[in-house]
Design a protein around this motif. Structure first.
Motif, PDB file in Angstrom:
ATOM      1  N   PRO A  85      35.320 -22.391 -35.274  1.00  0.00           N
ATOM      2  CA  PRO A  85      33.823 -22.580 -34.427  1.00  0.00           C
ATOM      3  C   PRO A  85      32.881 -22.434 -36.043  1.00  0.00           C
ATOM      4  O   PRO A  85      33.001 -21.803 -36.528  1.00  0.00           O
ATOM      5  CB  PRO A  85      34.023 -21.404 -33.273  1.00  0.00           C
ATOM      6  CG  PRO A  85      35.771 -21.091 -33.722  1.00  0.00           C
ATOM      7  CD  PRO A  85      35.571 -22.101 -34.483  1.00  0.00           C
ATOM      8  N   ASN A  86      31.287 -21.538 -35.202  1.00  0.00           N
ATOM      9  CA  ASN A  86      29.902 -21.735 -36.697  1.00  0.00           C
ATOM     10  C   ASN A  86      30.371 -20.362 -36.724  1.00  0.00           C
ATOM     11  O   ASN A  86      30.005 -19.999 -37.300  1.00  0.00           O
ATOM     12  CB  ASN A  86      29.196 -21.477 -35.295  1.00  0.00           C
ATOM     13  CG  ASN A  86      28.545 -23.267 -35.884  1.00  0.00           C
ATOM     14  OD1 ASN A  86      29.500 -24.139 -36.173  1.00  0.00           O
ATOM     15  ND2 ASN A  86      27.625 -23.304 -34.829  1.00  0.00           N
ATOM     16  N   THR A  87      30.980 -19.322 -35.375  1.00  0.00           N
ATOM     17  CA  THR A  87      30.920 -18.074 -35.896  1.00  0.00           C
ATOM     18  C   THR A  87      32.156 -17.633 -36.929  1.00  0.00           C
ATOM     19  O   THR A  87      32.063 -16.311 -37.394  1.00  0.00           O
ATOM     20  CB  THR A  87      30.613 -17.085 -34.268  1.00  0.00           C
ATOM     21  OG1 THR A  87      32.308 -18.489 -33.647  1.00  0.00           O
ATOM     22  CG2 THR A  87      29.700 -17.249 -33.840  1.00  0.00           C
ATOM     23  N   ALA A 111      42.880 -17.828 -36.828  1.00  0.00           N
ATOM     24  CA  ALA A 111      42.294 -16.852 -38.177  1.00  0.00           C
ATOM     25  C   ALA A 111      43.461 -15.780 -38.455  1.00  0.00           C
ATOM     26  O   ALA A 111      44.299 -15.688 -37.725  1.00  0.00           O
ATOM     27  CB  ALA A 111      41.221 -15.707 -37.695  1.00  0.00           C
ATOM     28  N   LYS A 112      43.643 -16.069 -39.948  1.00  0.00           N
ATOM     29  CA  LYS A 112      44.920 -15.094 -40.115  1.00  0.00           C
ATOM     30  C   LYS A 112      45.056 -13.638 -39.549  1.00  0.00           C
ATOM     31  O   LYS A 112      45.759 -13.257 -39.960  1.00  0.00           O
ATOM     32  CB  LYS A 112      44.328 -15.221 -42.092  1.00  0.00           C
ATOM     33  CG  LYS A 112      44.767 -16.530 -42.402  1.00  0.00           C
ATOM     34  CD  LYS A 112      45.110 -16.350 -44.312  1.00  0.00           C
ATOM     35  CE  LYS A 112      45.663 -17.652 -45.012  1.00  0.00           C
ATOM     36  NZ  LYS A 112      45.447 -17.820 -46.109  1.00  0.00           N
TER      37      LYS A 112
END
Ligand code: 5GP
Length: 191
Positions: A85-87, A111-112
């Protein structure tokens, strides 16, 4: 799990000899009463393993993973996204996942910050077919240093080989209904 097998027989439809459509209770309209029973059964099978995180992939894994969390002391549910996603400006783990149903390869992303070495993870999904989704999710957990305690799927299509591959890789795979084959419009379950 008899309840689930009976429901597949009653409301599932097969598309050719490969695909099962269960959109009236699992993939589009969701039968929450049934989901509670599925989640409880996952707890019976994996509840002793100290699981503290549930990992799935969007979209249809999210609902079953969420209800499953209710039985695992509200363990956080993380779902891999199928597009970046862009976010998402965090660092992330990725895995390429081939979809045999769609004939495409997508890059799953987590996400890590949502996977760590302390995580004891239950991977949850609605279907296990060729095993690519579960394999990709497991690789991200392991890249983070976490432990894959189990792979819990609602419906496994044994004839597509994903379960065999994952079990041979050493994963603790358990599916609530295992379909051996689909032939002449009939679904055959493994006992
Ligand atoms: P695999 O990566 O194991 O080949 O496929 C698992 C993913 O494909 C699941 O997340 C599920 O969304 C989708 N899938 C595979 N087979 C079927 C099927 O027969 N019916 C439905 N509705 N989804 C399937």
């Amino acid at each position: 799990m008899e309840l689930l097998k009976n429901r597949i027989i009653k409301d599932g439809t097969e598309i050719g000899s490969e695909i099962v459509k269960v959109d009236s209770f699992l993939n589009h309209q969701l039968d929450i009463g049934l989901f509670k029973a599925l989640a409880k059964e996952f707890y019976c099978r994996f509840g002793h393993l100290g699981i503290n995180k549930i990992l799935t992939i969007e979209a249809s894994g999210i609902a079953v993973a969420t209800i499953t969390s209710m039985y695992f002391d509200l363990a956080p549910v993380v779902f891999a996204k199928k597009t970046l996603p862009n976010t998402m400006n965090d660092e992330y783990y990725t895995a390429d996942i081939k979809s045999f149903t769609k004939g495409t390869v997508s890059t799953a992303v987590v996400a890590k910050k949502f996977l760590s070495a302390d995580d004891k993870v239950l991977i949850v999904d609605d279907f296990l077919a060729h095993g690519q989704a579960a394999k990709g999710l497991a690789s991200m957990v392991e890249e983070a240093g976490g432990t894959v305690c189990g792979i819990a799927t609602v419906i496994e299509k044994e004839f597509q080989g994903g379960g065999k591959m994952l079990r041979e890789m050493g994963y603790n795979v358990s599916s609530l209904a295992i379909i051996e084959k689909i032939e002449d419009g009939q679904i055959y379950f493994k006992n």
